[in-house]
Design an enzyme around this catalytic site. Structure first.
Site, PDB file in Angstrom:
ATOM      1  N   THR A  76      58.894   5.646  31.587  1.00  0.00           N
ATOM      2  CA  THR A  76      57.729   5.255  30.811  1.00  0.00           C
ATOM      3  C   THR A  76      56.881   4.107  32.072  1.00  0.00           C
ATOM      4  O   THR A  76      57.561   3.848  33.023  1.00  0.00           O
ATOM      5  CB  THR A  76      58.152   4.081  29.591  1.00  0.00           C
ATOM      6  OG1 THR A  76      59.057   3.006  30.235  1.00  0.00           O
ATOM      7  CG2 THR A  76      59.115   4.951  28.902  1.00  0.00           C
ATOM      8  N   GLY A  77      55.486   3.967  31.583  1.00  0.00           N
ATOM      9  CA  GLY A  77      54.696   3.269  32.664  1.00  0.00           C
ATOM     10  C   GLY A  77      54.747   3.720  33.841  1.00  0.00           C
ATOM     11  O   GLY A  77      54.683   3.254  34.963  1.00  0.00           O
TER      12      GLY A  77
ATOM     13  N   SER B  75      52.053   4.995  35.176  1.00  0.00           N
ATOM     14  CA  SER B  75      50.950   5.035  35.964  1.00  0.00           C
ATOM     15  C   SER B  75      50.745   3.810  37.045  1.00  0.00           C
ATOM     16  O   SER B  75      49.930   3.641  37.641  1.00  0.00           O
ATOM     17  CB  SER B  75      49.801   5.088  34.977  1.00  0.00           C
ATOM     18  OG  SER B  75      49.924   3.831  34.187  1.00  0.00           O
ATOM     19  N   GLY B  76      51.770   2.629  36.750  1.00  0.00           N
ATOM     20  CA  GLY B  76      51.623   1.485  37.570  1.00  0.00           C
ATOM     21  C   GLY B  76      52.408   1.986  38.936  1.00  0.00           C
ATOM     22  O   GLY B  76      53.098   2.943  39.096  1.00  0.00           O
TER      23      GLY B  76
ATOM     24  N   ILE C 153      54.971   0.583  40.390  1.00  0.00           N
ATOM     25  CA  ILE C 153      56.504   0.571  40.316  1.00  0.00           C
ATOM     26  C   ILE C 153      56.898   1.776  39.632  1.00  0.00           C
ATOM     27  O   ILE C 153      57.678   2.530  39.950  1.00  0.00           O
ATOM     28  CB  ILE C 153      57.132  -0.545  39.531  1.00  0.00           C
ATOM     29  CG1 ILE C 153      57.159  -1.839  40.442  1.00  0.00           C
ATOM     30  CG2 ILE C 153      58.669  -0.509  39.397  1.00  0.00           C
ATOM     31  CD1 ILE C 153      57.481  -3.117  39.769  1.00  0.00           C
ATOM     32  N   GLY C 154      56.110   2.246  38.355  1.00  0.00           N
ATOM     33  CA  GLY C 154      56.508   3.588  38.116  1.00  0.00           C
ATOM     34  C   GLY C 154      56.379   4.828  38.835  1.00  0.00           C
ATOM     35  O   GLY C 154      56.869   5.624  38.762  1.00  0.00           O
TER      36      GLY C 154
ATOM     37  N   SER D  61      63.447  -8.208  34.763  1.00  0.00           N
ATOM     38  CA  SER D  61      62.890  -9.389  35.465  1.00  0.00           C
ATOM     39  C   SER D  61      63.815 -10.437  35.986  1.00  0.00           C
ATOM     40  O   SER D  61      64.567 -10.638  35.230  1.00  0.00           O
ATOM     41  CB  SER D  61      61.559  -9.980  34.975  1.00  0.00           C
ATOM     42  OG  SER D  61      61.043 -11.036  35.641  1.00  0.00           O
TER      43      SER D  61
ATOM     44  N   TYR E 197      57.511 -13.935  28.127  1.00  0.00           N
ATOM     45  CA  TYR E 197      57.985 -12.978  29.193  1.00  0.00           C
ATOM     46  C   TYR E 197      59.538 -13.231  29.501  1.00  0.00           C
ATOM     47  O   TYR E 197      60.380 -12.112  29.288  1.00  0.00           O
ATOM     48  CB  TYR E 197      57.063 -12.871  30.139  1.00  0.00           C
ATOM     49  CG  TYR E 197      57.447 -11.878  31.290  1.00  0.00           C
ATOM     50  CD1 TYR E 197      57.197 -10.475  30.685  1.00  0.00           C
ATOM     51  CD2 TYR E 197      58.012 -12.056  32.299  1.00  0.00           C
ATOM     52  CE1 TYR E 197      57.256  -9.671  31.964  1.00  0.00           C
ATOM     53  CE2 TYR E 197      58.156 -10.952  33.288  1.00  0.00           C
ATOM     54  CZ  TYR E 197      57.736  -9.907  33.142  1.00  0.00           C
ATOM     55  OH  TYR E 197      58.052  -8.604  34.070  1.00  0.00           O
TER      56      TYR E 197
END
Length: 240
Positions: A8-9, A11-12, A14-15, A135, A148
């Protein structure tokens, strides 16, 4: 039999790095995105000659997101990497109910619900690996990032609890907890702030997306076959 990983994610920064690591390990990929389709399309082209790569769009910050994502999965998943990088900065008294609900959905409910839907095939085959990107703030907490810190801490606890529940089924569950990584998430920081933070980090620099993906790659690989329930810090000794 082909092995599939869901990232997932993707497109960033880290992804994307994680997707490349999974492709290098020979996994066929489902790459999830919400807004930046161009980035995952570039990955799809990059991988076209070596693996199968399918793109999935879903908004995981809303209630129907996990169902929409799961409906697009057509094969059993061997590796599930939950990587969603939305953060929130501000005083707790300024957090709106909409922001609270969206963050809890994105960082807690959506991974929980996706795991519920992906697990039956993993349990049936007695194998699987789940890695959550959490995180440093989920371990230590951060002023003005209470929301967060709360959801990332919840993810860390989910990893520890779920690893115990799934170990008898041969499924490992771990997390990577990055410190500050050089990504667009830090664009709001001034040059002075970036320099000050770098000086606080014992290794003297921000981490790289590839250093996070290397950690993910280890946790997915056979080299970590006896590692489960572990929160792996990737933080340059910052706030250890």
């Amino acid at each position: 039999m082909k092995n599939y990983a869901l990232v997932t994610g993707a497109s960033g920064e880290i992804g994307q790095a994680i997707a490349r690591e999974m492709a290098a390990q020979g996994y066929n990929l489902y790459l999830h995105y919400f807004r930046n389709k161009h980035a995952v399309e570039k990955l799809q082209i990059e991988f076209s000659s070596i693996i199968e790569c399918k793109l999935i769009k879903a908004n995981l910050a809303v209630q129907e997101g996990p169902r929409m994502l799961a409906e697009q999965i057509k094969t059993p998943i061997d590796v599930f990497i939950y990587n969603c990088g939305s953060s929130h900065t501000g005083l707790i008294t300024d957090v709106s109910e909409k922001e609270l609900d969206g963050m809890v959905q994105l960082q807690l409910k959506s991974p929980f619900q996706l795991i519920q839907q992906l697990l039956p095939s993993m349990i049936e085959r007695k194998k699987g690996s789940i890695v959550m990107i959490t995180s440093i703030w989920g371990q230590t907490g951060a002023s003005c990032e209470v929301l967060y810190s709360m959801v990332k801490g919840g993810m860390n606890t989910m990893v520890k609890a779920l690893s115990k529940e799934l170990a008898p089924s041969g499924i490992r569950v771990n997390a990577v907890a990055p410190g500050i990584i050089s990504t667009k998430m830090n664009e709001h920081l001034s040059e002075k702030e970036l320099e000050e933070i770098s000086e606080e980090i014992p290794l003297g620099r921000f981490g790289l997306p590839e250093e996070v993906s290397d950690a993910v790659g280890y946790l997915v690989s056979k080299k970590s076959s006896y590692v489960t329930g572990h929160i792996l810090p990737v933080n340059g000794a910052w706030y250890c």
